[in-house]
Enzyme design. Structure first.
Site, PDB file in Angstrom:
ATOM      1  N   LYS A  34       0.836  -1.261  -0.217  1.00  0.00           N
ATOM      2  CA  LYS A  34       0.145   0.203   0.239  1.00  0.00           C
ATOM      3  C   LYS A  34       0.810   1.093  -0.033  1.00  0.00           C
ATOM      4  CE  LYS A  34      -1.717   1.015   4.009  1.00  0.00           C
ATOM      5  NZ  LYS A  34      -0.800   2.226   4.482  1.00  0.00           N
ATOM      6  N   THR A  35       2.000   1.557   0.973  1.00  0.00           N
ATOM      7  CA  THR A  35       2.728   2.659   0.974  1.00  0.00           C
ATOM      8  C   THR A  35       3.318   2.950  -0.237  1.00  0.00           C
ATOM      9  OG1 THR A  35       2.851   2.033   3.443  1.00  0.00           O
ATOM     10  CG2 THR A  35       4.350   3.674   2.460  1.00  0.00           C
ATOM     11  N   ASP A 226      -4.378   8.149   3.207  1.00  0.00           N
ATOM     12  CA  ASP A 226      -3.826   7.081   3.741  1.00  0.00           C
ATOM     13  C   ASP A 226      -4.874   6.355   4.694  1.00  0.00           C
ATOM     14  OD1 ASP A 226      -2.197   4.633   3.686  1.00  0.00           O
ATOM     15  OD2 ASP A 226      -0.786   5.771   4.858  1.00  0.00           O
ATOM     16  N   GLU A 227      -4.981   5.246   4.933  1.00  0.00           N
ATOM     17  CA  GLU A 227      -5.472   4.672   5.916  1.00  0.00           C
ATOM     18  C   GLU A 227      -6.915   5.134   6.160  1.00  0.00           C
ATOM     19  OE1 GLU A 227      -4.333   2.158   7.306  1.00  0.00           O
ATOM     20  OE2 GLU A 227      -2.144   2.278   7.561  1.00  0.00           O
ATOM     21  N   GLN A 257      -9.122  -3.990   7.778  1.00  0.00           N
ATOM     22  CA  GLN A 257      -8.152  -3.503   9.008  1.00  0.00           C
ATOM     23  C   GLN A 257      -8.696  -2.238   9.846  1.00  0.00           C
ATOM     24  OE1 GLN A 257      -3.847  -4.023   8.210  1.00  0.00           O
ATOM     25  NE2 GLN A 257      -4.504  -4.434   6.193  1.00  0.00           N
ATOM     26  N   ARG A 615       0.324  -9.917  10.586  1.00  0.00           N
ATOM     27  CA  ARG A 615       1.271  -9.335  11.037  1.00  0.00           C
ATOM     28  C   ARG A 615       2.750 -10.389  11.003  1.00  0.00           C
ATOM     29  NH1 ARG A 615       0.419  -5.169   9.698  1.00  0.00           N
ATOM     30  NH2 ARG A 615      -1.428  -6.360   9.149  1.00  0.00           N
TER      31      ARG A 615
END
Length: 760
Positions: A34-35, A226-227, A257, A615
């Site tokens: 994503k980043t 973002d997010e 998430q 994770r």
């Protein structure tokens, strides 16, 4: 400029980066890059001639913004990248308010209050209004005001809302609206904004000054967020307003998430993006680059049970990897031992760094058992996103009471307990107490116990308060040397008023503090049952001597780079580790009991589980205990319903011969023999809870099997081998035997757990 950076992307990523016009929703599965996509999209805009100052990129952490800027600066001219409007929501809109705040009556040098500043002001207002801060708790008030602001409810709107008034009345805080109004007025007069004001005032600015809004709508030709699943209503409206003209809005996130509703995050913002922008383009980043195929498949099985989601098919081209281990323990204490042992073994056998491991839990209180076990095994660890268990205020407070009861001469314990919970003894009185002790060569406690003899220093009202405190401490000291540690600790928690104060808390922070107190008492219960001394129960003094070793701070200043990470699942979002242990997988703990019966909250708990599992890069381990201490009672637990939602094909059950548990039951298991004297539990088929020993119980020194042991018996123990009974002491169920073993020497064993077999 070269566009070689596009070669680093897969096809869906490339499409999401290069199609920059119009509204776009990028759904990025865990570990899907994503980043990188968000960063490269900005680089692509810059490479295609978009001026940097026309790009607004909003993040949730300064770290994320800093890392993205560094990546961009490596791909484009750094002198261009510096003009980007990139940062957190709060930092970007504070910048705008510095320039435009005069329109709202603020000067450009306004102060930003942090949470400590806000609570201090609220505390002062409560005091000035002569309100009881045991009812009007500053933390509760601050949370209520914050929630109102994030819903764009000003103090005036709050005061005029009958529903708010009725809610506050039912909460025994009918004057909360007055506090909110006074707080807002005082902040304004002080030329100050708190963090929530930065968003609230930006919305007010854009609402009341259309020309200002139009200026920034024209300025920002491209808005990236973002997010996006973590945005609240206030943030959502700001983004929607700013993107209304050019409509080049790109939001990146993962509805799977979305785990911060308790902070005001609205999953609807990302789920309903299609309703706000009907001509939007949807890009799904479904390849997970982080985890093994097995971990990804298991995570997909978890999240598939949620109805409220944007469906995607996350996959991995990494190696299949090992199955997810499901570890069962008889008790929460044994769970800590199992996890620590597994980490210890893998660290050495696989030559891994300690930093390759993380232990994730649902509540902060769960860290205690792992901290204690890791210290015993010399495993270095760090608490991420929170204080060490024993450094938390509520734990330090109650431990100070324990220290004061055991040793009234402890000056630091006296300082911490003399006016907590509040009893009207202020700092001035405490200072006089210590000054007088110094002049008279007495301890502060000796002065305090004889306060009536120092009326030249203390007035009668103060003497009365000091005497009351002295009487309380002395009452707690009764039977100190004979009472067992758990009963005395619980008595002190109740008599001090700490248990009552924490129990009445309603905010998540206050509930967490109450849970931490419960967890401390659970630890003392375990200590009490496992530390029988010379046939007598362990006392509070014994416990303090033990816990002092556990809490002694390491003075080594080396950075926390190579340590096992202990953290809540919420804190783990955005991080990754080679080996992840998700612990406390029980229905009474995870999902949270507060989510039962509420589909929306249960789905958020499931998303939290999804975050925890994803994770892991190489291996995930899920752990649960069949019995867990609750306020000193060992209660039966059931495996989490989330465990049963994973296809057993992805799981390994090492303690049951590889066979999965059946719904509503659990695989049989024997406690690790090395834990016999430390882990105390009853047979799970007989156990509901264990209460303290009942006076008058049978005095027959018998083991659970019915065997009688007497001095001189030859016995065998499955770990220690053969030995001879030297003495038998105490009454059932707390009968102990001292056994001299041929190889292990003398051991004192609690017979109901020792599993001794008489052979002669």
């Amino acid at each position: 400029m070269t566009q070689s950076y596009l070669n680093d992307l897969n096809e869906p990523q490339r499409l999401a980066v290069t199609n920059t016009e119009g509204p776009a929703l990028i759904i990025a599965g865990a570990g899907a890059g994503k980043t990188r996509v968000l960063t490269y999209r900005i680089v692509h805009l810059l490479n295609n001639g978009v001026p940097a100052n026309r790009i607004l990129a909003l993040t949730f952490t300064n770290k994320a913004a800093r890392e993205m800027k560094e990546r961009i600066s490596r791909l484009v001219d750094p002198s261009i990248a510096k003009y980007l409007w990139m940062g957190t929501f709060h930092s970007i809109f504070a910048r705008i308010l510095r320039m435009e705040g005069d329109k709202l009556g603020y000067s450009s040098n306004f102060t930003i209050y942090d949470s400590s500043d806000s609570r201090s002001l609220i505390r002062a207002i409560i005091r000035e209004l002569n309100l009881d801060d045991n009812i009007y708790k500053p933390g509760v008030i601050a949370a209520r005001i914050s929630s109102a602001k994030n819903s764009l409810v000003t103090s005036g709107m709050y005061a005029s809302d009958p529903a708010m008034a009725e809610y506050d009345k039912s909460s025994r805080m009918p004057l909360l609206a007055d506090i909110y109004r006074t707080y807002s007025t005082r902040c304004f007069k002080s030329n100050a904004m708190d963090f929530d004001d930065l968003l609230l005032n930006t919305n007010i600015l854009f609402r009341d000054f259309p020309a200002v809004l139009a200026f920034y709508q024209e300025r920002f030709g491209y808005v990236l967020v973002d997010e996006y699943q973590d945005t609240n209503y206030s943030q959502y409206l700001i983004v929607k307003k700013l993107a209304a003209v050019h409509r080049n809005v790109c939001v990146v996130g993962d509805d799977a998430q979305s785990i911060y509703s308790f902070r005001g995050a609205r999953i609807e913002n990302i789920l309903e993006f299609k309703n706000d922008y009907t001509d939007y383009q949807l890009y799904k980043l479904e390849q997970n680059y982080r985890s093994t195929q097995t971990i990804v498949n298991a995570a997909n099985a978890i999240i598939a049970n949620n109805e409220g989601q944007i469906r995607k098919n996350v996959f991995s081209k990494n190696e299949p990897g090992e199955k997810i281990n499901v570890m069962q323990a008889m008790t929460d204490t044994e769970e800590g031992f199992n996890v620590a042992s597994d980490i210890f073994d893998k660290h050495f056998s696989l030559r891994l760094n300690w930093s390759d491991f993380a232990v994730l839990y649902r509540t902060n209180a769960q860290s205690r058992i792992f901290e204690e076990t890791f210290r015993r095994k010399n495993i270095p660890y760090k608490i991420y996103g929170g204080l060490s268990f024993y450094e938390r205020k509520e734990i330090k407070d109650i431990l100070s009471y324990f220290r004061m009861v055991v040793n009234p001469g402890d000056e630091e314990a006296l300082k911490r307990t003399i006016n907590y919970p509040k009893r009207g003894i202020g700092d001035t009185t405490t200072e006089k107490l210590f000054e007088l002790a110094g002049l008279r060569t007495l301890t502060p406690w000796e002065v305090l116990e004889n306060a009536s003899s120092f009326q030249e220093t203390f007035n009668m009202g103060t003497v009365k308060k000091l005497n009351s405190y002295a009487v309380l401490i002395n009452a707690m000291r009764l039977n100190l040397d004979s009472a067992e540690a758990y009963e005395k600790a619980r008595e002190i928690a109740m008599m001090s008023g700490i248990m009552k104060e924490l129990r009445e808390g309603k905010t998540p922070e206050e509930v967490s503090r109450y849970e931490n107190l419960e967890e401390l008492l659970n630890g003392i219960k375990v200590f009490t049952e496992s530390a029988v001394t010379n046939g007598e129960p362990a006392t509070l003094g014994d416990y303090l001597a033990n816990v002092a070793l556990l809490t002694d701070q390491d003075n080594d200043k080396e950075e926390d780079r190579n340590k096992v990470t202990l953290m809540t699942m919420h804190s783990a979002k955005g991080l990754e580790f080679k080996h992840v242990y998700v612990v406390g997988m029980e229905d009474t703990l995870f999902p949270s009991p507060m989510s039962s019966g509420n589909v929306r909250e249960l789905e958020e708990e499931r998303r939290l589980f999804y975050v925890a599992v994803t994770r892991a890069e190489k291996q995930a381990t899920l752990s649960y205990a069949l019995n867990r201490y609750k306020w000193g009672n060992l209660e039966r637990c059931s495996p989490s319903r989330f465990l049963k939602e994973i296809d057993p094909a992805f799981l390994h059950f090492p303690q049951s011969g590889g066979k999965p548990f059946r719904t509503g039951s659990a695989p049989s298991h024997e406690v690790h023999p090395a834990r016999e004297q430390e882990v105390k539990y009853a047979r799970p088929d007989k156990l509901k809870k264990i209460n303290p020993a009942v006076p008058g119980a049978s005095a027959s020194p018998a083991a659970p099997s019915g065997q009688q042991f007497t001095e001189g018996d030859i016995v065998e123990h499955e770990r220690f081998g053969k030995g001879i009974v030297k003495s038998v002491e105490g009454n059932a169920p707390n009968t102990t035997a001292t056994v001299e073993f041929e190889k292990e020497g003398s051991k004192k064993l609690l017979l109901r757990f020792a599993k001794l077999t008489k052979i002669a």
